[in-house]
Motif scaffolding. Structure first.
Motif, PDB file in Angstrom:
ATOM      1  N   CYS A   1       0.838  -1.202   0.000  1.00 25.88           N
ATOM      2  CA  CYS A   1       0.000   0.000   0.000  1.00 25.88           C
ATOM      3  C   CYS A   1       0.868   1.245   0.000  1.00 25.88           C
ATOM      4  N   VAL A   2       0.252   2.363  -0.406  1.00 23.07           N
ATOM      5  CA  VAL A   2       0.950   3.637  -0.475  1.00 23.07           C
ATOM      6  C   VAL A   2      -0.064   4.747  -0.245  1.00 23.07           C
ATOM      7  N   ALA A   3       0.365   5.812   0.438  1.00 24.12           N
ATOM      8  CA  ALA A   3      -0.505   6.957   0.709  1.00 24.12           C
ATOM      9  C   ALA A   3       0.306   8.235   0.620  1.00 24.12           C
ATOM     10  N   VAL A   4      -0.352   9.306   0.146  1.00 21.21           N
ATOM     11  CA  VAL A   4       0.319  10.583  -0.071  1.00 21.21           C
ATOM     12  C   VAL A   4      -0.244  11.634   0.877  1.00 21.21           C
TER      13      VAL A   4
ATOM     14  N   LEU B   1       4.756  14.160   1.535  1.00 22.33           N
ATOM     15  CA  LEU B   1       5.241  12.873   2.042  1.00 22.33           C
ATOM     16  C   LEU B   1       4.515  11.718   1.377  1.00 22.33           C
ATOM     17  N   VAL B   2       5.241  10.626   1.197  1.00 24.91           N
ATOM     18  CA  VAL B   2       4.675   9.400   0.641  1.00 24.91           C
ATOM     19  C   VAL B   2       4.981   8.264   1.610  1.00 24.91           C
ATOM     20  N   TYR B   3       3.923   7.592   2.090  1.00 26.27           N
ATOM     21  CA  TYR B   3       4.058   6.489   3.043  1.00 26.27           C
ATOM     22  C   TYR B   3       3.879   5.172   2.295  1.00 26.27           C
ATOM     23  N   VAL B   4       4.837   4.283   2.456  1.00 28.97           N
ATOM     24  CA  VAL B   4       4.819   2.986   1.791  1.00 28.97           C
ATOM     25  C   VAL B   4       4.710   1.894   2.844  1.00 28.97           C
TER      26      VAL B   4
ATOM     27  N   PHE C   1      -3.844   5.177   4.514  1.00 31.11           N
ATOM     28  CA  PHE C   1      -4.476   6.429   4.111  1.00 31.11           C
ATOM     29  C   PHE C   1      -3.853   7.569   4.902  1.00 31.11           C
ATOM     30  N   ALA C   2      -3.495   8.642   4.208  1.00 35.11           N
ATOM     31  CA  ALA C   2      -2.950   9.833   4.855  1.00 35.11           C
ATOM     32  C   ALA C   2      -4.027  10.904   4.901  1.00 35.11           C
ATOM     33  N   LEU C   3      -4.388  11.321   6.112  1.00 36.15           N
ATOM     34  CA  LEU C   3      -5.368  12.395   6.285  1.00 36.15           C
ATOM     35  C   LEU C   3      -4.647  13.725   6.162  1.00 36.15           C
ATOM     36  N   ASN C   4      -5.036  14.498   5.152  1.00 32.02           N
ATOM     37  CA  ASN C   4      -4.325  15.731   4.822  1.00 32.02           C
ATOM     38  C   ASN C   4      -5.199  16.935   5.116  1.00 32.02           C
ATOM     39  N   ILE C   5      -5.069  17.501   6.298  1.00 31.25           N
ATOM     40  CA  ILE C   5      -5.754  18.749   6.626  1.00 31.25           C
ATOM     41  C   ILE C   5      -4.739  19.679   7.271  1.00 31.25           C
TER      42      ILE C   5
ATOM     43  N   MET D   1      -3.061  14.876  -4.303  1.00 27.61           N
ATOM     44  CA  MET D   1      -4.060  15.902  -4.573  1.00 27.61           C
ATOM     45  C   MET D   1      -3.435  17.242  -4.953  1.00 27.61           C
ATOM     46  N   LYS D   2      -2.116  17.342  -4.889  1.00 27.91           N
ATOM     47  CA  LYS D   2      -1.434  18.571  -5.293  1.00 27.91           C
ATOM     48  C   LYS D   2      -0.889  18.464  -6.712  1.00 27.91           C
ATOM     49  N   THR D   3      -0.198  17.375  -7.007  1.00 26.92           N
ATOM     50  CA  THR D   3       0.463  17.242  -8.304  1.00 26.92           C
ATOM     51  C   THR D   3      -0.299  16.344  -9.278  1.00 26.92           C
ATOM     52  N   GLY D   4      -1.221  15.533  -8.772  1.00 30.14           N
ATOM     53  CA  GLY D   4      -1.920  14.579  -9.619  1.00 30.14           C
ATOM     54  C   GLY D   4      -1.137  13.316  -9.912  1.00 30.14           C
ATOM     55  N   ALA D   5       0.060  13.175  -9.338  1.00 27.60           N
ATOM     56  CA  ALA D   5       0.879  11.988  -9.581  1.00 27.60           C
ATOM     57  C   ALA D   5       0.220  10.750  -8.984  1.00 27.60           C
ATOM     58  N   ILE D   6       0.365   9.630  -9.678  1.00 29.94           N
ATOM     59  CA  ILE D   6      -0.157   8.345  -9.221  1.00 29.94           C
ATOM     60  C   ILE D   6       1.007   7.541  -8.646  1.00 29.94           C
ATOM     61  N   TYR D   7       0.810   7.008  -7.448  1.00 25.56           N
ATOM     62  CA  TYR D   7       1.791   6.133  -6.822  1.00 25.56           C
ATOM     63  C   TYR D   7       1.179   4.735  -6.709  1.00 25.56           C
TER      64      TYR D   7
END
Length: 348
Positions: free
Chosen positions: A72-75, A81-84, A120-124, A326-332
């Motif tokens: 799994c991976v989350a941004v 940051l990217v969590y693997v 899942f990374a909660l981004n607020i 959600m910033k760059t649109g990149a897919i991990y």
């Protein structure tokens, strides 16, 4: 090729897919030099869009630091940051943290994660946290856990070490994935081949708002609900992996809204996320090592899915779960077969 044909070819190249198709049909009907069907087919094939994404070959900078199966991976796009999440023996860090630039930052050498499945990374702006579904069978397994960005355990959801189907107290059996809204509501798909085949919505204080699902193939039933996401117009999308479909629900009431099935003729969806503008839905297919880019669902009746583009990975790469910045649109993409995460960036 005559002047008339060259002109028509350029016109088609400058239009979107639907407009191009309509123009081609019109040309076929009225253009005397386009009365042969195979010529029309040639024009339609020529009009295939350029790829929407390309591989970032420099991400991560030091791939050898990932040493085992990546599930799994989350941004966290606010902090880049990217969590693997990876599995392995007790000596393998269960979470590796990278920057979106590809540099390795930190490893979580903690014992409270047994077998990470979803992340899942909660981004607020006020707070960031990392949520992990754990399908282990030991004393920390069958749970969803919330961590600080540094790996400090903040909360455990479920009954650690005990598989079950209860809601009071909450029990899970191999929970697969989750989505957490900025206001704190939690959506969990449970499970990855265990007792349960269900979608649960919880309040921030862990009260059950609604629950949908049981084992089966009818509407609202699941066979391995494997991934979940929520869009901006209040719909919950579930990758119903073993049923080879995506189901949609109203996030407020849990009402079933429809099913996408026609895109999944070779394999079921294992992961589902949306792009920042919600123009596309990004879906992984584990058994055929493919990432689908689907057209965004319309507001209202969801219709059926439409494949806009595909990313075909190498054989046996096995993309399991993915996330989108959600910033760059990149897919991990976390790939359990290749034991790596690959990054694909949008093309202009």
């Amino acid at each position: 090729m005559g002047v008339g044909r060259c002109l028509r070819l350029r016109l088609v190249a400058g239009l979107g897919g639907t407009a191009s198709l309509l123009l081609l049909i019109a040309l076929y009907r009225v253009g005397p030099e386009l009365q042969v069907l195979n010529q029309l087919t040639f024009y339609a094939v020529w009009r295939i869009e350029k790829p929407l994404y390309k591989l970032d070959v420099n991400w991560p900078k030091f791939p050898e630091q990932i040493t085992d199966q990546t599930f799994c991976v989350a941004v966290d796009d606010i902090h880049g940051l990217v969590y693997v999440g990876q599995r392995g023996d007790d000596n393998v860090p269960k979470v590796m943290v990278y920057g979106e630039d590809g540099y390795f930052l930190q490893a979580w050498n903690i014992t409270t994660i047994e077998m990470p499945h979803g992340i899942f990374a909660l981004n607020i702006p006020s707070m960031s946290s990392v949520w992990i579904t754990d399908v282990g069978t030991g004393k920390y397994g069958h749970t969803v856990k919330q961590y600080s960005p540094a790996g400090q355990l903040l909360r455990i959801i479920g009954t650690p070490g005990k598989a079950g189907s209860g809601t009071n107290p909450l029990q899970f059996d191999q929970p697969a994935d989750l989505f957490v809204e900025p206001m704190g509501d939690i959506y969990i798909v449970d499970g990855d081949g265990g007792l349960n085949n269900r979608l649960i919505k919880l309040t921030p204080d862990l009260k059950t708002l609604w629950l949908r699902g049981e084992n089966g193939s009818a509407p609202t039933q699941f066979r391995i609900p494997h991934s979940v996401t929520v869009d901006s117009v209040g719909r919950v999308w579930v990758a119903d992996r073993a049923n080879w479909r995506i189901q949609a629900f109203d996030k407020t009431t849990g009402e079933w809204l429809g099913t996408w099935r026609s895109c999944f003729t070779e394999d079921g969806p294992s992961s589902v996320r949306l792009t920042p503008d919600e123009k596309y839905m990004i879906v992984a297919q584990i058994n055929i090592s493919r990432v689908l880019i689907l057209a965004a669902p319309p507001v209202g009746a969801i219709g059926d899915c439409v494949v806009v583009d595909t990313i075909q990975l190498a054989d046996e790469v096995k993309p399991h779960l993915l996330d989108v910045s959600m910033k760059t649109g990149a897919i991990y993409v976390a790939e359990i077969g290749a034991q790596q995460v690959q990054k694909f960036v949008p093309l202009d």
